[in-house]
Design an enzyme around this catalytic site. Sequence first.
Site, PDB file in Angstrom:
ATOM      1  N   HIS A  56      -5.388  -4.216  11.068  1.00  0.00           N
ATOM      2  CA  HIS A  56      -5.749  -3.753   9.643  1.00  0.00           C
ATOM      3  C   HIS A  56      -5.584  -2.266   9.468  1.00  0.00           C
ATOM      4  O   HIS A  56      -6.306  -1.704   9.177  1.00  0.00           O
ATOM      5  CB  HIS A  56      -7.299  -4.029   9.451  1.00  0.00           C
ATOM      6  CG  HIS A  56      -7.606  -4.384   7.889  1.00  0.00           C
ATOM      7  ND1 HIS A  56      -6.770  -4.087   6.974  1.00  0.00           N
ATOM      8  CD2 HIS A  56      -8.797  -4.473   7.274  1.00  0.00           C
ATOM      9  CE1 HIS A  56      -7.455  -4.414   5.574  1.00  0.00           C
ATOM     10  NE2 HIS A  56      -8.466  -4.570   6.043  1.00  0.00           N
TER      11      HIS A  56
ATOM     12  N   GLN B  72      -6.760  -0.405   6.443  1.00  0.00           N
ATOM     13  CA  GLN B  72      -8.352   0.052   6.487  1.00  0.00           C
ATOM     14  C   GLN B  72      -8.440   0.978   7.454  1.00  0.00           C
ATOM     15  O   GLN B  72      -9.189   2.122   7.082  1.00  0.00           O
ATOM     16  CB  GLN B  72      -9.065  -1.344   7.125  1.00  0.00           C
ATOM     17  CG  GLN B  72     -10.347  -1.099   7.407  1.00  0.00           C
ATOM     18  CD  GLN B  72     -11.100  -0.966   6.174  1.00  0.00           C
ATOM     19  OE1 GLN B  72     -10.970  -1.980   5.044  1.00  0.00           O
ATOM     20  NE2 GLN B  72     -11.910   0.056   5.929  1.00  0.00           N
TER      21      GLN B  72
ATOM     22  N   ASP C  45     -18.117  -4.198  11.957  1.00  0.00           N
ATOM     23  CA  ASP C  45     -17.620  -5.140  11.066  1.00  0.00           C
ATOM     24  C   ASP C  45     -18.128  -6.460  11.224  1.00  0.00           C
ATOM     25  O   ASP C  45     -18.791  -6.821  12.263  1.00  0.00           O
ATOM     26  CB  ASP C  45     -15.978  -5.072  11.345  1.00  0.00           C
ATOM     27  CG  ASP C  45     -15.362  -6.125  10.600  1.00  0.00           C
ATOM     28  OD1 ASP C  45     -15.655  -6.514   9.523  1.00  0.00           O
ATOM     29  OD2 ASP C  45     -14.052  -6.419  10.779  1.00  0.00           O
TER      30      ASP C  45
ATOM     31  N   CYS D  21     -16.055  -1.844   7.066  1.00  0.00           N
ATOM     32  CA  CYS D  21     -14.966  -2.082   6.334  1.00  0.00           C
ATOM     33  C   CYS D  21     -15.286  -3.136   5.186  1.00  0.00           C
ATOM     34  O   CYS D  21     -14.509  -2.915   4.116  1.00  0.00           O
ATOM     35  CB  CYS D  21     -13.833  -2.583   7.002  1.00  0.00           C
ATOM     36  SG  CYS D  21     -14.200  -4.110   7.807  1.00  0.00           S
TER      37      CYS D  21
HETATM   38  N1   CP Z   1     -11.996  -4.528   3.898  1.00  0.00           N
HETATM   39  C1   CP Z   1     -11.206  -5.251   3.455  1.00  0.00           C
HETATM   40  O1   CP Z   1     -10.200  -5.295   3.742  1.00  0.00           O
HETATM   41  O2   CP Z   1     -11.848  -6.078   2.335  1.00  0.00           O
HETATM   42  P1   CP Z   1     -11.273  -7.196   1.762  1.00  0.00           P
HETATM   43  O3   CP Z   1     -11.446  -8.496   2.661  1.00  0.00           O
HETATM   44  O4   CP Z   1     -12.216  -7.508   0.542  1.00  0.00           O
HETATM   45  O5   CP Z   1      -9.754  -7.055   1.201  1.00  0.00           O
HETATM   46  N1  NVA Z   2     -12.396  -8.635  10.802  1.00  0.00           N
HETATM   47  C1  NVA Z   2     -12.318  -9.087   9.459  1.00  0.00           C
HETATM   48  C2  NVA Z   2     -12.153  -7.897   8.305  1.00  0.00           C
HETATM   49  C3  NVA Z   2     -12.217  -8.333   6.821  1.00  0.00           C
HETATM   50  C4  NVA Z   2     -11.540  -7.304   6.084  1.00  0.00           C
HETATM   51  C5  NVA Z   2     -11.569 -10.363   9.039  1.00  0.00           C
HETATM   52  O1  NVA Z   2     -10.498 -10.266   9.571  1.00  0.00           O
HETATM   53  O2  NVA Z   2     -11.955 -11.173   8.420  1.00  0.00           O
END
Ligand code: CP
Ligand code: NVA
Length: 319
Positions: A143, A146, A238, A278
């Site tokens: 990510h 992020q 997270d 996040c």
């Molecule tokens: N943190 C993040 O990526 O949030 P969303 O899943 O809402 O985009």
């Molecule tokens: N680890 C989480 C992050 C969401 C922004 C997912 O992948 O669902």
Amino acid sequence: MTALRDRVTDLGLIGRDFLTIHDYAPAEIGALLDLAVELKAAQKRGEAHALLAGRSVGMIFTKTSTRTRISFEVGIAQLGAQPLFLNANDIQLRVGETLKDTGHVLSRYLDAIMIRTFAHADVVDLAASATIPIINGLTDDHHPCQAMADALTVREHCGGLEGRKLVYSGDGNNVANSLAEVGAKTGMHVVICTPDDYRPDEAIVARARADAAQTGATIELTRDLRAAVRGADVIYTDTFTSMGQEAEHDVRLAALRAYQVNDELLALAGPQARLMHCLPAHWGEEITEAALYSPQSVIFDQAENRLHAQKAVMAALIG
Ligand code: CP
Ligand code: NVA
């Protein structure tokens, strides 16, 4: 505006993809963060910074999103470009058109694509066929957008990145992987606290450790959250159950419960510790409502910084 445009061009990143933090040199990550600071300040002053006037950026989603979708859509518009939200269910991807063909076709219309999906390999494939920059808006493994917003937030709230201690608690997931990578590029001490079965990806950690050797960063894995948080500059958590893992929810909650961030953990860390997440949060699982809304939380500043960090990435890559 001309000076800003020239500085963006001078970064030398036009045409690059943004698939992982690892792909970027420490100086490039630093320059993107500097640009994010500049774009944030310009926005707060109400100055126009339409660096991408007349351009179009597509956003493909095969997973749900609040922050990524809205911060990209607003950010693209603030840069003067046109955002196109492309729900994968509404385009021919749903009925089997390949990512390869999609990449070729969309490259004829758009100036960049942000994609959020499951397999990281799919994003790599899309980048291979597309002739425009591909930006990773989250995969099962990474990510990076992020992580850029997170680095910006640490920089703002801890007065810098080098030497700062960031303690991540919970599941060693995509967010943890990208935090290890951004810590490695920016000289942070990243401590990832998980049960043994929930450690981050070994290959990604090994790669981050190799990168860390260039910056003085360290990447540590441990089970011992309580020892790790003492003196931390940042505590980060997270969800225990990422998108696509919903069937494992109860097993994960049982295995990871001890890694919850709550008032007791914040007290153990000390008043200097800032709390990050996040989002979306799951109150009572990885974080309590009280911790999320505590004075130590910078979580909503962090969410805002998605906008500024991603604008910098788009401006630099699309040019
Ligand atoms: N943190 C993040 O990526 O949030 P969303 O899943 O809402 O985009
Ligand atoms: N680890 C989480 C992050 C969401 C922004 C997912 O992948 O669902």
